[in-house]
Design a protein around this motif. Structure first.
Motif, mmCIF file in Angstrom:
data_model
loop_
_atom_site.group_PDB
_atom_site.id
_atom_site.type_symbol
_atom_site.label_atom_id
_atom_site.label_comp_id
_atom_site.label_asym_id
_atom_site.label_seq_id
_atom_site.Cartn_x
_atom_site.Cartn_y
_atom_site.Cartn_z
ATOM 1 N N ASP A 20 0.814 -1.218 0.000
ATOM 2 C CA ASP A 20 0.000 0.000 0.000
ATOM 3 C C ASP A 20 0.848 1.268 0.000
ATOM 4 O O ASP A 20 0.357 2.358 -0.293
ATOM 5 N N THR A 21 2.155 1.129 0.301
ATOM 6 C CA THR A 21 3.050 2.290 0.255
ATOM 7 C C THR A 21 3.748 2.421 -1.102
ATOM 8 O O THR A 21 4.537 3.334 -1.311
ATOM 9 N N GLY A 22 3.487 1.479 -1.995
ATOM 10 C CA GLY A 22 4.080 1.539 -3.327
ATOM 11 C C GLY A 22 5.357 0.734 -3.473
ATOM 12 O O GLY A 22 5.956 0.706 -4.550
ATOM 13 N N GLU A 23 5.791 0.065 -2.405
ATOM 14 C CA GLU A 23 7.005 -0.755 -2.464
ATOM 15 C C GLU A 23 6.705 -2.047 -3.230
ATOM 16 O O GLU A 23 5.686 -2.698 -3.024
ATOM 17 N N VAL A 24 7.624 -2.422 -4.151
ATOM 18 C CA VAL A 24 7.452 -3.652 -4.919
ATOM 19 C C VAL A 24 7.721 -4.846 -4.015
ATOM 20 O O VAL A 24 8.814 -5.012 -3.479
ATOM 21 N N VAL A 25 6.695 -5.662 -3.825
ATOM 22 C CA VAL A 25 6.792 -6.838 -2.971
ATOM 23 C C VAL A 25 7.190 -8.057 -3.800
ATOM 24 O O VAL A 25 7.920 -8.929 -3.346
ATOM 25 N N TYR A 26 6.682 -8.091 -5.038
ATOM 26 C CA TYR A 26 6.971 -9.223 -5.920
ATOM 27 C C TYR A 26 6.918 -8.740 -7.364
ATOM 28 O O TYR A 26 6.071 -7.937 -7.744
ATOM 29 N N SER A 27 7.835 -9.282 -8.166
ATOM 30 C CA SER A 27 7.815 -9.016 -9.600
ATOM 31 C C SER A 27 8.226 -10.299 -10.311
ATOM 32 O O SER A 27 9.177 -10.968 -9.887
ATOM 33 N N GLY A 28 7.489 -10.635 -11.335
ATOM 34 C CA GLY A 28 7.810 -11.853 -12.077
ATOM 35 C C GLY A 28 6.986 -11.927 -13.343
ATOM 36 O O GLY A 28 6.205 -11.025 -13.652
ATOM 37 N N THR A 29 7.166 -12.990 -14.061
ATOM 38 C CA THR A 29 6.429 -13.195 -15.297
ATOM 39 C C THR A 29 5.412 -14.305 -15.094
ATOM 40 O O THR A 29 5.744 -15.375 -14.578
ATOM 41 N N LEU A 30 4.195 -14.007 -15.463
ATOM 42 C CA LEU A 30 3.102 -14.969 -15.359
ATOM 43 C C LEU A 30 2.802 -15.476 -16.766
ATOM 44 O O LEU A 30 2.545 -14.679 -17.668
ATOM 45 N N THR A 31 2.889 -16.779 -16.941
ATOM 46 C CA THR A 31 2.594 -17.360 -18.250
ATOM 47 C C THR A 31 1.182 -17.935 -18.227
ATOM 48 O O THR A 31 0.877 -18.818 -17.419
ATOM 49 N N VAL A 32 0.338 -17.403 -19.094
ATOM 50 C CA VAL A 32 -1.042 -17.886 -19.209
ATOM 51 C C VAL A 32 -1.116 -18.762 -20.457
ATOM 52 O O VAL A 32 -0.974 -18.273 -21.578
ATOM 53 N N PRO A 33 -1.326 -20.068 -20.289
ATOM 54 C CA PRO A 33 -1.402 -20.952 -21.459
ATOM 55 C C PRO A 33 -2.749 -20.813 -22.162
ATOM 56 O O PRO A 33 -3.735 -20.374 -21.562
ATOM 57 N N LYS A 34 -2.779 -21.200 -23.424
ATOM 58 C CA LYS A 34 -4.056 -21.259 -24.122
ATOM 59 C C LYS A 34 -4.894 -22.354 -23.466
ATOM 60 O O LYS A 34 -4.356 -23.394 -23.071
ATOM 61 N N PRO A 35 -6.199 -22.130 -23.326
ATOM 62 C CA PRO A 35 -7.035 -23.159 -22.708
ATOM 63 C C PRO A 35 -7.042 -24.435 -23.543
ATOM 64 O O PRO A 35 -6.987 -24.388 -24.774
ATOM 65 N N GLN A 36 -7.100 -25.564 -22.851
ATOM 66 C CA GLN A 36 -7.225 -26.859 -23.520
ATOM 67 C C GLN A 36 -8.403 -27.611 -22.924
ATOM 68 O O GLN A 36 -8.641 -27.550 -21.716
ATOM 69 N N VAL A 37 -9.128 -28.301 -23.794
ATOM 70 C CA VAL A 37 -10.263 -29.117 -23.365
ATOM 71 C C VAL A 37 -10.044 -30.536 -23.865
ATOM 72 O O VAL A 37 -9.706 -30.749 -25.034
#
Length: 197
Positions: A20-37
């Motif tokens: 809430d003070t603007g400090e970066v707590v976590y930074s990373g890359t999130l990979t969202v795969p294409k949905p599979q059925v």
């Protein structure tokens, strides 16, 4: 923290979490795969990978039917070797399954082509009439694409596993049942449709 969301765009996204003070707590890359059925059928399993970026409305519609259990115990009711296998709307005895949602807008101008192994929405002759029924192209069917003279059929994904099952379904003998042609002589059942990713 677990976040559930509907995938509209797949790929890599930079994720930054700040306090809430603007400090970066976590930074990373999130990979969202294409949905599979996964389609569990009486002849084997088919896994389709969907393209929510090219066909967002169609993918959301298909996932809605799959995740609600609608496709359970439906049939591949139209089988044409060298053309398509079609399912998702009928049960044993060629009985129309109830509970279909409102028709969706046709997304056939999305840059995806009706090539062998792609999955597309079936519809009536009018453009915006697709509901639950879909088909898998057994061969390249470029004449089903959008053109200046045809509204086309909306491709929204492709088979990534089980093309041999598609071929096995397409090879089954068909006949006429209650005036409807290309109906398999023995039921080819979708026992379940499960979102895997």
């Amino acid at each position: 923290l677990v976040l559930n969301c509907t995938v509209q765009v797949a790929g890599d996204f930079v994720l930054t979490v700040k306090s809430d003070t603007g400090e970066v707590v976590y930074s990373g890359t999130l990979t969202v795969p294409k949905p599979q059925v996964g389609l569990v059928t009486s002849l084997g399993n088919i896994i389709v990978e969907l393209d929510p970026q090219a066909a967002p409305v169609t993918v959301k519609n298909f996932l809605g039917y799959a995740n609600s259990g609608y496709y359970r115990n439906t049939l591949f009711h139209r089988v044409m070797s060298g053309f398509v296998i079609q399912g998702g709307g009928y049960t044993t005895g060629l009985v129309k399954k109830e509970g279909q949602l409102a028709p969706i807008v046709l997304e056939s101008q999305n840059g995806l082509s009706n090539l062998r192994g792609t999955i597309a929405m079936a519809r009536q002759s009018a453009s915006n009439t697709a509901t639950s029924e879909f088909f898998i192209n057994h061969v390249d069917n470029l004449f089903l694409n959008y053109s200046a003279t045809s509204a086309g059929y909306a491709v929204f994904g492709k088979v990534v596993q089980g093309l041999d099952v598609v071929d096995a379904i397409a090879a089954k003998a068909t006949g006429v049942f209650n005036g409807t042609a290309d109906v398999p002589l023995e039921d080819i059942t979708i026992t379940a449709a499960l979102q895997l990713k």
